[in-house]
Scaffold this active site. Sequence first.
Site, PDB file in Angstrom:
ATOM      1  N   THR A  41       0.825  -1.217   0.000  1.00 50.42           N
ATOM      2  CA  THR A  41       0.000   0.000   0.000  1.00 50.42           C
ATOM      3  C   THR A  41       0.857   1.265   0.000  1.00 50.42           C
ATOM      4  OG1 THR A  41      -0.120  -0.205   2.406  1.00 50.42           O
ATOM      5  CG2 THR A  41      -2.035  -0.946   1.140  1.00 50.42           C
ATOM      6  N   TYR A 149      -7.744  -8.203  10.248  1.00 54.15           N
ATOM      7  CA  TYR A 149      -6.965  -7.076  10.772  1.00 54.15           C
ATOM      8  C   TYR A 149      -7.054  -7.016  12.306  1.00 54.15           C
ATOM      9  CZ  TYR A 149      -5.395  -2.184  11.240  1.00 54.15           C
ATOM     10  OH  TYR A 149      -4.721  -1.031  11.576  1.00 54.15           O
TER      11      TYR A 149
HETATM   12  N1  NAD Z   1      -3.428   5.427   9.932  1.00 55.41           N
HETATM   13  C1  NAD Z   1      -4.164   5.086  10.956  1.00 55.41           C
HETATM   14  O1  NAD Z   1      -5.141   5.754  11.260  1.00 55.41           O
HETATM   15  C2  NAD Z   1      -3.795   3.882  11.806  1.00 55.41           C
HETATM   16  C3  NAD Z   1      -4.624   3.591  12.906  1.00 55.41           C
HETATM   17  C4  NAD Z   1      -4.297   2.496  13.688  1.00 55.41           C
HETATM   18  C5  NAD Z   1      -3.191   1.744  13.415  1.00 55.41           C
HETATM   19  N2  NAD Z   1      -2.407   2.047  12.341  1.00 55.41           N
HETATM   20  C6  NAD Z   1      -1.264   1.178  12.074  1.00 55.41           C
HETATM   21  O2  NAD Z   1      -0.132   1.937  11.703  1.00 55.41           O
HETATM   22  C7  NAD Z   1       0.617   1.242  10.711  1.00 55.41           C
HETATM   23  C8  NAD Z   1       0.825   2.131   9.499  1.00 55.41           C
HETATM   24  O3  NAD Z   1      -0.439   2.492   8.963  1.00 55.41           O
HETATM   25  P1  NAD Z   1      -0.590   3.491   7.730  1.00 55.41           P
HETATM   26  O4  NAD Z   1      -1.842   4.247   7.932  1.00 55.41           O
HETATM   27  O5  NAD Z   1       0.666   4.225   7.518  1.00 55.41           O
HETATM   28  O6  NAD Z   1      -0.874   2.455   6.553  1.00 55.41           O
HETATM   29  P2  NAD Z   1      -0.154   2.295   5.128  1.00 55.41           P
HETATM   30  O7  NAD Z   1      -0.920   1.249   4.392  1.00 55.41           O
HETATM   31  O8  NAD Z   1       0.000   3.625   4.477  1.00 55.41           O
HETATM   32  O9  NAD Z   1       1.276   1.763   5.517  1.00 55.41           O
HETATM   33  C9  NAD Z   1       1.580   0.419   5.731  1.00 55.41           C
HETATM   34  C10 NAD Z   1       2.874   0.120   5.014  1.00 55.41           C
HETATM   35  O10 NAD Z   1       3.228  -1.250   5.255  1.00 55.41           O
HETATM   36  C11 NAD Z   1       3.638  -1.852   4.029  1.00 55.41           C
HETATM   37  N3  NAD Z   1       3.390  -3.290   4.141  1.00 55.41           N
HETATM   38  C12 NAD Z   1       2.206  -3.940   4.192  1.00 55.41           C
HETATM   39  N4  NAD Z   1       2.396  -5.257   4.327  1.00 55.41           N
HETATM   40  C13 NAD Z   1       3.752  -5.449   4.373  1.00 55.41           C
HETATM   41  C14 NAD Z   1       4.573  -6.596   4.514  1.00 55.41           C
HETATM   42  N5  NAD Z   1       4.052  -7.817   4.620  1.00 55.41           N
HETATM   43  N6  NAD Z   1       5.924  -6.420   4.519  1.00 55.41           N
HETATM   44  C15 NAD Z   1       6.462  -5.173   4.389  1.00 55.41           C
HETATM   45  N7  NAD Z   1       5.722  -4.066   4.260  1.00 55.41           N
HETATM   46  C16 NAD Z   1       4.386  -4.195   4.256  1.00 55.41           C
HETATM   47  C17 NAD Z   1       2.795  -1.160   2.976  1.00 55.41           C
HETATM   48  O11 NAD Z   1       3.341  -1.269   1.666  1.00 55.41           O
HETATM   49  C18 NAD Z   1       2.781   0.280   3.493  1.00 55.41           C
HETATM   50  O12 NAD Z   1       3.880   1.010   3.023  1.00 55.41           O
HETATM   51  C19 NAD Z   1      -0.155  -0.031  10.399  1.00 55.41           C
HETATM   52  O13 NAD Z   1       0.416  -1.106  11.109  1.00 55.41           O
HETATM   53  C20 NAD Z   1      -1.537   0.254  10.899  1.00 55.41           C
HETATM   54  O14 NAD Z   1      -2.200  -0.915  11.293  1.00 55.41           O
HETATM   55  C21 NAD Z   1      -2.694   3.095  11.526  1.00 55.41           C
END
Ligand code: NAD
Length: 315
Positions: A41, A149
Amino acid sequence: MAKLQVKKLLVTGGAGFLGSHLCERLLAADHDVLCVDNFFTGGKANIEHLLKHPRFELMRHDITFPLYVEVDEIYNLACPASPVHYQFDPVQTTKTSVHGAINMLGLAKRVKARILQASTSEVYGDPEIHPQSEGYWGRVNPVGPRSCYDEGKRCAETLFFDYWRQHSVRIKVARIFNTYGPRMHPNDGRVVSNFIVQALRGEDITVYGDGRQTRSFCYVDDLVEALIQLMDTADDFTGPINIGNPREFTILELAEEVMRLTGTNSKIVFRPLPADDPRQRQPDIALAESKLGWRPTTELAQGLERTIRYFQQAL
Ligand SMILES: NC(=O)c1ccc[n+]([C@@H]2O[C@H](COP(=O)([O-])OP(=O)(O)OC[C@H]3O[C@@H](n4cnc5c(N)ncnc54)[C@H](O)[C@@H]3O)[C@@H](O)[C@H]2O)c1
């Protein structure tokens, strides 16, 4: 003058929305940053401005496979975070949370690194208590479309605490609530990006349900600041700790604010609520306030303006 200690830091998911901002901030503090991402993503565009930085390194790697590197601290953010993305390949989502946690905890154990887990408010599921504090165990559907998730992240928390109890790995678990800001994915179906993109394109603004369900929105800079402060806490502090903005808005209020700030002619339309969509979501951040001395400082209008500016250029 005391010399700043340069740390080698690993950020998994570093090319994503939150990860790219975190990499930026860690580089600004003069640390070495290794960004690991499989670009599911995230994208190079998010970190393009960092690629020439002498302390920044990018590695394409999927954390469901083991990783052997020497680092002092690990920020484990890799995981698709929005329902459209995490439901695209739910088995891979659970693998990323669970196998990814095992691999990163194994690495932390081997190299004696501190490790921080980006957990989520989704571990509370559709909560019966409001606001949610860390002591609440949650109400999660184990077999629904969001379970890959929610349960993946819950299992990751379990693994973190077992590595801490069993192997004395130094862990920090952050439960992140809705966060928004520049570099959110334009098609991830999350409410803030959805509304902004629809408003900028002059399309209908889709509100699910009656729009009276509430969310709290934390601006990305506030969130990143809290993650860095959490990593720097003493070894005996593990969390879990809620990180988010306790100021609550209804979805309808958010839609109206986005419409005001973009000056759009879009109209609000109502659609059925998706399965397991929580009615209310608000963090109790008393622990973050007392432990980290942290509270978010960015007002919604201010954060939305910056995010709208980003999407105006990105679209
Ligand atoms: N943005 C929010 O509001 C929010 C809320 C709660 C938790 N989180 C957590 O924070 C983290 C980051 O979220 P975000 O909003 O930046 O999402 P995002 O999708 O922008 O970032 C996630 C990143 O992880 C990478 N990724 C996914 N699967 C992977 C794998 N198997 N190996 C290596 N890389 C992988 C994706 O390519 C992406 O760059 C996540 O773990 C998410 O669960 C985010």
